[in-house]
Enzyme design. Sequence first.
Site, PDB file in Angstrom:
ATOM      1  CG  ASN A  78      51.675  39.037  37.028  1.00 31.58           C
ATOM      2  OD1 ASN A  78      52.750  39.593  37.218  1.00 31.58           O
ATOM      3  ND2 ASN A  78      51.142  38.223  37.907  1.00 31.58           N
ATOM      4  CB  ILE A  85      46.747  42.073  31.456  1.00 29.24           C
ATOM      5  CG1 ILE A  85      47.312  42.417  30.079  1.00 29.24           C
ATOM      6  CG2 ILE A  85      47.592  42.693  32.561  1.00 29.24           C
ATOM      7  CD1 ILE A  85      47.036  43.841  29.652  1.00 29.24           C
ATOM      8  CB  CYS A  86      46.771  38.349  35.890  1.00 20.64           C
ATOM      9  SG  CYS A  86      46.108  38.006  37.504  1.00 20.64           S
ATOM     10  CG  LEU A  87      46.316  45.330  36.460  1.00 20.54           C
ATOM     11  CD1 LEU A  87      47.648  45.198  37.188  1.00 20.54           C
ATOM     12  CD2 LEU A  87      46.466  46.335  35.330  1.00 20.54           C
TER      13      LEU A  87
END
Lengths: 149, 107
Positions: A78, A85-87
């Site tokens: 992620n 950042i994939c959040l």
Amino acid sequence: MALPKRIIKETERLMAEPVKGISAVPHEDNLRYFDVTIEGPEQSPYEGGVFKLELFLPDDYPMTPPKIRFLTKIYHPNIDRLGRICLDVLKGNWSPALQIRTILLSIQALLGAPNPDDPLANDVAQKWKEDQNAAIETARQWTREHAKP
Amino acid sequence: MRVIIKEWNAVAAWRWDMPDDDVCGICRNPYDSTCSKCKYPGDECPLLLGECNHSFHMHCIISWLRQESSLEKCPMCRQPFKSKSQDPVTPAPRQTQTANATPTTAT
Ligand SMILES: [Zn+2]
Ligand SMILES: [Zn+2]
Ligand SMILES: [Zn+2]
């Protein structure tokens, strides 16, 4: 331009009551820019590593989320090559009730729970799904090489 | 060799850092103080209570609801934010400052 009180308060609290395994220090010449470190969670492939990040509070914070990325190289499904950042809470799920502190905690949690089904780094996610053990080993190796305390 | 991951050390992802004693969840100033843009508390910078019972400085919640990404949800509970009072919280057109425009007749 004056710094909103909320940012001052958040900074004071981050200093006074730091979160375990996380530090965030504002630059003296730009109090919206923070040097962040996050320790890899125990029992994760990132254990023993200390990861550097940069965090910036845009002018319209807290209406828009902080901008944050990893500076230390990290092997994680992620987090992409540029450290982005994939959040969800950094994107569509942002709420002004969230804070720097809660965001950093979510990132620490993401290190403890990689999610290859919602990838940002596609090649890493692919590896993670195909051969999880090998991927975890790579993540350990990168941690040893790049995230030395 | 096969390694089975028995347990991820997943720390609770996030939680609301609430309730702080009576502060607006957006600007974190006390309710009886102003939002971060106003100087004088009171009528100039009123509070707005939502149907979900979360309240904010009116200026704070309006500037949040104007964000496309807010999806018009309450920042605290993420339910659609509706004002409990009769006035709908639609980003109202700014009041034109007619007061300044009207010439005062000096005698
Ligand atoms: Zn407020
Ligand atoms: Zn106000
Ligand atoms: Zn609510």
